[in-house]
Design an enzyme around this catalytic site. Structure first.
Site, PDB file in Angstrom:
ATOM      1  CG  HIS A 275      -0.254   0.296   2.520  1.00  0.00           C
ATOM      2  ND1 HIS A 275      -0.816   1.075   3.488  1.00  0.00           N
ATOM      3  CD2 HIS A 275       0.960  -0.077   3.021  1.00  0.00           C
ATOM      4  CE1 HIS A 275      -0.004   1.160   4.534  1.00  0.00           C
ATOM      5  NE2 HIS A 275       1.076   0.462   4.268  1.00  0.00           N
TER       6      HIS A 275
ATOM      7  CB  CYS B 230       4.524   5.729   4.709  1.00  0.00           C
ATOM      8  SG  CYS B 230       5.556   4.861   5.907  1.00  0.00           S
TER       9      CYS B 230
ATOM     10  CG  HIS C 297       5.418   1.008   2.328  1.00  0.00           C
ATOM     11  ND1 HIS C 297       4.719   2.176   2.035  1.00  0.00           N
ATOM     12  CD2 HIS C 297       5.013   0.631   3.562  1.00  0.00           C
ATOM     13  CE1 HIS C 297       3.942   2.482   3.055  1.00  0.00           C
ATOM     14  NE2 HIS C 297       4.090   1.552   4.007  1.00  0.00           N
TER      15      HIS C 297
ATOM     16  CG  HIS D 143       3.491  -3.034   6.324  1.00  0.00           C
ATOM     17  ND1 HIS D 143       4.521  -2.514   7.073  1.00  0.00           N
ATOM     18  CD2 HIS D 143       2.852  -1.969   5.768  1.00  0.00           C
ATOM     19  CE1 HIS D 143       4.503  -1.196   6.977  1.00  0.00           C
ATOM     20  NE2 HIS D 143       3.501  -0.844   6.184  1.00  0.00           N
TER      21      HIS D 143
ATOM     22  CG  ASP E 195      -1.881 -13.537   2.006  1.00  0.00           C
ATOM     23  OD1 ASP E 195      -0.932 -12.788   2.357  1.00  0.00           O
ATOM     24  OD2 ASP E 195      -1.738 -14.756   1.811  1.00  0.00           O
ATOM     25  CG  HIS E 196       0.737 -12.698  -1.406  1.00  0.00           C
ATOM     26  ND1 HIS E 196       0.566 -13.456  -0.283  1.00  0.00           N
ATOM     27  CD2 HIS E 196       2.066 -12.700  -1.667  1.00  0.00           C
ATOM     28  CE1 HIS E 196       1.734 -13.913   0.115  1.00  0.00           C
ATOM     29  NE2 HIS E 196       2.669 -13.464  -0.700  1.00  0.00           N
TER      30      HIS E 196
ATOM     31  CD  GLU F 181       2.333  -0.104   9.642  1.00  0.00           C
ATOM     32  OE1 GLU F 181       1.389   0.287   8.939  1.00  0.00           O
ATOM     33  OE2 GLU F 181       3.103   0.664  10.255  1.00  0.00           O
TER      34      GLU F 181
END
Length: 135
Positions: free
Chosen positions: A17, A36, A40, A42, A80-81, A124
């Site tokens: 995100h 940010c 990037h 997480h 996810d992903h 995070e």
């Protein structure tokens, strides 16, 4: 006499995100979100806690497998992903802070777990996390 317990399931998901608000100028975004504002990712750790009375006949109030399946369908398959801004339609136009993500996850789970949902916690990073309890 039944006793109340809190049951927690942990999942890990990877998402990318950027933190950027369309309501702010580029300079304001840079000032608030710093680096940010760039894309990037997480490896988020999600902990969902449910609360309920243990049923004497089965020794639990919800089978953990049922919770795992709900989390997969309502959260993991969506996040996810994925790129949170581009791949999750419900997050379009929302700044995908961990705070907003925790509220989003609560809202996804509440229809299925409304009688039991107690807490959504998202880490995070190892040192930064948010807890949301539906308030």
């Amino acid at each position: 006499m039944s006793r109340t317990v809190i049951l927690t399931r942990r999942e890990v998901f990877s998402s990318s995100h950027r933190l950027y608000s369309d309501k702010l100028s580029l300079e304001e975004n840079k000032k608030i979100y710093g680096k940010c504002i760039n894309s990037h990712g997480h490896n988020y750790v999600l902990e969902v806690s449910i609360k309920g009375a243990v049923k004497e006949d089965i020794g639990m109030f919800m089978n953990i497998t049922e919770l795992k399946e709900i989390l997969k369908e309502k959260v993991m398959d969506k996040l996810d992903h994925k790129n949170l801004e581009n791949d999750v339609p419900e997050l379009k136009g929302i700044v995908t802070t961990t705070e907003n993500l925790s509220i989003f996850i609560w809202d996804q789970l509440f229809p299925s777990l409304k009688d039991f949902l107690y807490e959504v916690k998202i880490l995070e990073t190892e040192n930064n996390f948010v807890v949301y309890r539906g308030e």
